[in-house]
Design a protein around this motif. Sequence first.
Motif, PDB file in Angstrom:
ATOM      1  N   ILE A 224       0.836  -1.204   0.000  1.00 31.24           N
ATOM      2  CA  ILE A 224       0.000   0.000   0.000  1.00 31.24           C
ATOM      3  C   ILE A 224       0.869   1.251   0.000  1.00 31.24           C
ATOM      4  O   ILE A 224       0.642   2.193  -0.770  1.00 31.24           O
ATOM      5  N   GLU A 225       1.889   1.277   0.863  1.00 30.59           N
ATOM      6  CA  GLU A 225       2.761   2.446   0.938  1.00 30.59           C
ATOM      7  C   GLU A 225       3.492   2.679  -0.389  1.00 30.59           C
ATOM      8  O   GLU A 225       3.632   3.820  -0.840  1.00 30.59           O
ATOM      9  N   SER A 226       3.950   1.625  -1.022  1.00 29.43           N
ATOM     10  CA  SER A 226       4.698   1.762  -2.267  1.00 29.43           C
ATOM     11  C   SER A 226       3.801   2.226  -3.414  1.00 29.43           C
ATOM     12  O   SER A 226       4.206   3.073  -4.228  1.00 29.43           O
ATOM     13  N   ILE A 227       2.594   1.687  -3.488  1.00 29.14           N
ATOM     14  CA  ILE A 227       1.642   2.164  -4.495  1.00 29.14           C
ATOM     15  C   ILE A 227       1.326   3.630  -4.237  1.00 29.14           C
ATOM     16  O   ILE A 227       1.222   4.430  -5.176  1.00 29.14           O
ATOM     17  N   TYR A 228       1.203   3.975  -2.968  1.00 30.77           N
ATOM     18  CA  TYR A 228       0.916   5.366  -2.621  1.00 30.77           C
ATOM     19  C   TYR A 228       2.045   6.291  -3.065  1.00 30.77           C
ATOM     20  O   TYR A 228       1.795   7.417  -3.498  1.00 30.77           O
ATOM     21  N   GLN A 229       3.299   5.837  -2.948  1.00 32.46           N
ATOM     22  CA  GLN A 229       4.420   6.656  -3.388  1.00 32.46           C
ATOM     23  C   GLN A 229       4.320   6.938  -4.889  1.00 32.46           C
ATOM     24  O   GLN A 229       4.640   8.037  -5.354  1.00 32.46           O
ATOM     25  N   GLY A 230       3.878   5.929  -5.652  1.00 31.94           N
ATOM     26  CA  GLY A 230       3.656   6.144  -7.075  1.00 31.94           C
ATOM     27  C   GLY A 230       2.551   7.157  -7.319  1.00 31.94           C
ATOM     28  O   GLY A 230       2.668   8.031  -8.189  1.00 31.94           O
ATOM     29  N   TYR A 231       1.482   7.061  -6.544  1.00 31.58           N
ATOM     30  CA  TYR A 231       0.372   8.009  -6.656  1.00 31.58           C
ATOM     31  C   TYR A 231       0.829   9.422  -6.302  1.00 31.58           C
ATOM     32  O   TYR A 231       0.474  10.393  -6.986  1.00 31.58           O
ATOM     33  N   SER A 232       1.619   9.546  -5.237  1.00 34.15           N
ATOM     34  CA  SER A 232       2.110  10.846  -4.801  1.00 34.15           C
ATOM     35  C   SER A 232       2.962  11.498  -5.893  1.00 34.15           C
ATOM     36  O   SER A 232       2.873  12.705  -6.143  1.00 34.15           O
ATOM     37  N   ALA A 233       3.787  10.684  -6.556  1.00 29.95           N
ATOM     38  CA  ALA A 233       4.593  11.197  -7.672  1.00 29.95           C
ATOM     39  C   ALA A 233       3.695  11.677  -8.803  1.00 29.95           C
ATOM     40  O   ALA A 233       3.941  12.719  -9.424  1.00 29.95           O
ATOM     41  N   PHE A 234       2.626  10.916  -9.070  1.00 33.72           N
ATOM     42  CA  PHE A 234       1.681  11.320 -10.117  1.00 33.72           C
ATOM     43  C   PHE A 234       1.057  12.676  -9.813  1.00 33.72           C
ATOM     44  O   PHE A 234       0.977  13.552 -10.686  1.00 33.72           O
ATOM     45  N   VAL A 235       0.615  12.871  -8.572  1.00 31.94           N
ATOM     46  CA  VAL A 235      -0.025  14.142  -8.200  1.00 31.94           C
ATOM     47  C   VAL A 235       0.950  15.304  -8.377  1.00 31.94           C
ATOM     48  O   VAL A 235       0.595  16.361  -8.925  1.00 31.94           O
ATOM     49  N   THR A 236       2.195  15.124  -7.925  1.00 36.74           N
ATOM     50  CA  THR A 236       3.192  16.186  -8.058  1.00 36.74           C
ATOM     51  C   THR A 236       3.407  16.570  -9.517  1.00 36.74           C
ATOM     52  O   THR A 236       3.397  17.753  -9.877  1.00 36.74           O
ATOM     53  N   TYR A 237       3.580  15.568 -10.365  1.00 33.28           N
ATOM     54  CA  TYR A 237       3.890  15.858 -11.769  1.00 33.28           C
ATOM     55  C   TYR A 237       2.653  16.276 -12.557  1.00 33.28           C
ATOM     56  O   TYR A 237       2.778  16.982 -13.565  1.00 33.28           O
ATOM     57  N   ALA A 238       1.484  15.880 -12.100  1.00 32.40           N
ATOM     58  CA  ALA A 238       0.258  16.382 -12.728  1.00 32.40           C
ATOM     59  C   ALA A 238       0.102  17.873 -12.440  1.00 32.40           C
ATOM     60  O   ALA A 238      -0.310  18.648 -13.308  1.00 32.40           O
ATOM     61  N   LYS A 239       0.458  18.276 -11.214  1.00 28.38           N
ATOM     62  CA  LYS A 239       0.412  19.694 -10.876  1.00 28.38           C
ATOM     63  C   LYS A 239       1.478  20.470 -11.658  1.00 28.38           C
ATOM     64  O   LYS A 239       1.257  21.619 -12.058  1.00 28.38           O
ATOM     65  N   LEU A 240       2.635  19.846 -11.883  1.00 24.73           N
ATOM     66  CA  LEU A 240       3.663  20.468 -12.709  1.00 24.73           C
ATOM     67  C   LEU A 240       3.151  20.653 -14.132  1.00 24.73           C
ATOM     68  O   LEU A 240       3.329  21.724 -14.730  1.00 24.73           O
ATOM     69  N   TRP A 241       2.507  19.622 -14.662  1.00 22.21           N
ATOM     70  CA  TRP A 241       1.916  19.720 -16.007  1.00 22.21           C
ATOM     71  C   TRP A 241       0.908  20.863 -16.077  1.00 22.21           C
ATOM     72  O   TRP A 241       0.880  21.628 -17.033  1.00 22.21           O
ATOM     73  N   GLU A 242       0.112  20.998 -15.016  1.00 23.14           N
ATOM     74  CA  GLU A 242      -0.892  22.056 -14.959  1.00 23.14           C
ATOM     75  C   GLU A 242      -0.235  23.437 -14.993  1.00 23.14           C
ATOM     76  O   GLU A 242      -0.700  24.346 -15.686  1.00 23.14           O
ATOM     77  N   LEU A 243       0.864  23.594 -14.245  1.00 16.89           N
ATOM     78  CA  LEU A 243       1.586  24.860 -14.243  1.00 16.89           C
ATOM     79  C   LEU A 243       2.177  25.156 -15.620  1.00 16.89           C
ATOM     80  O   LEU A 243       2.148  26.296 -16.093  1.00 16.89           O
ATOM     81  N   GLN A 244       2.695  24.128 -16.253  1.00 11.99           N
ATOM     82  CA  GLN A 244       3.273  24.310 -17.581  1.00 11.99           C
ATOM     83  C   GLN A 244       2.207  24.677 -18.601  1.00 11.99           C
ATOM     84  O   GLN A 244       2.444  25.498 -19.489  1.00 11.99           O
ATOM     85  N   GLN A 245       1.014  24.100 -18.467  1.00 11.53           N
ATOM     86  CA  GLN A 245      -0.085  24.437 -19.367  1.00 11.53           C
ATOM     87  C   GLN A 245      -0.500  25.893 -19.197  1.00 11.53           C
ATOM     88  O   GLN A 245      -0.759  26.597 -20.166  1.00 11.53           O
TER      89      GLN A 245
END
Length: 252
Positions: A224-245
Motif C-alpha cells: 500500500i505504501e509503495s503504491i501510494y508513493q507512485g500516486y504521490s509522484a503522479f499528483v506532483t507531476y500532474a500539478k507540474l503539467w498544470e503549471l506548464q499548461q
Amino acid sequence: MQKISALIITKNEEEMIADCIRSVSFCDEIIVIDTASTDRTREIATRLGATVYEYVADDFAKRRNYAKQKATGDWLFYIDADERVSKELAVHIKMILAHPSTVSAYVVRRRNYYFHTFQWPKIEQLERLFRADSLMRWSGRLHETAVIKGEIGVLNGFLLHFTHRDLSGMLTKTLSWSTIEAQLRHEAGHPRMSWWRFFRVMLTAFCSSYIAQRGYTVGTAGLIESIYQGYSAFVTYAKLWELQQSKQEHYA
C-alpha cells in the motif's frame, strides 16, 4: 552541564504533540513553533510546559531558522511532532551534554513506522542535534538541509517516526506538499511533461519504495505504501503539467 533546547514545528498535531514533548522531557527548554493550528495543539503544548510561538510560512527552512532564533540552549535538537526519542538516544544525548567534545553536530538514525505499527526496513540518517553556534542556517523551501561548520558525529539509538498513520492524513499531506514540489520543479525549468513521463515517475517511485527500500518485507502495508508513493509522484507531476499548461496559455 550545557543546556539543550528541543525545537518542534507543528500544524494541527493535537494527537501527536503530547507524546513528542514527553519524549524530550530531558531537555532544558522545549519550544514549539506552530503554523496556525486550528485544533488543540498549542493548548496541549503549553499545558505540558512548552513555550509556543506562532509563525506562518510555507518555507520549512524559515520555520526551522525561526525556531533557532527563539532558542536559548547551547545545543539545539530538532524533532517533529510525529517523532519520538528512544531511551537509548536520550541517554546518548545527555552523555554528550555532560562530556562535550569537538563535534559540532550529530546525525540521528530514524526508524519509520507506517500505519502506526509497521516498521520500514530502510533506516534514514538526518542531522538533528547541533551546537547552537555551529548551525549557520537551514536552507531549502521543502526538503530543508542544515548548513553547519565543524565536525559531524553519529548518535546511538533511534528517532522513532510515526508517519503515514492513515490514508486520509496521507492524502492531505500529498495535496499540500505536492503543490510546493511542483512549483519548485517549474521554477527550476523542468522539461515539459509528456504522457510517458507520468508512467516513468510513478514506476520509479513505486520500485524505489517496494524494491530498493524492501517495502515488500512489510507485507500488505508495504505494498500500500509503495503504491501510494507512485500516486504521490503522479499528483506532483500532474500539478507540474498544470503549471506548464498555464504558462503556455499565457504566452499563446
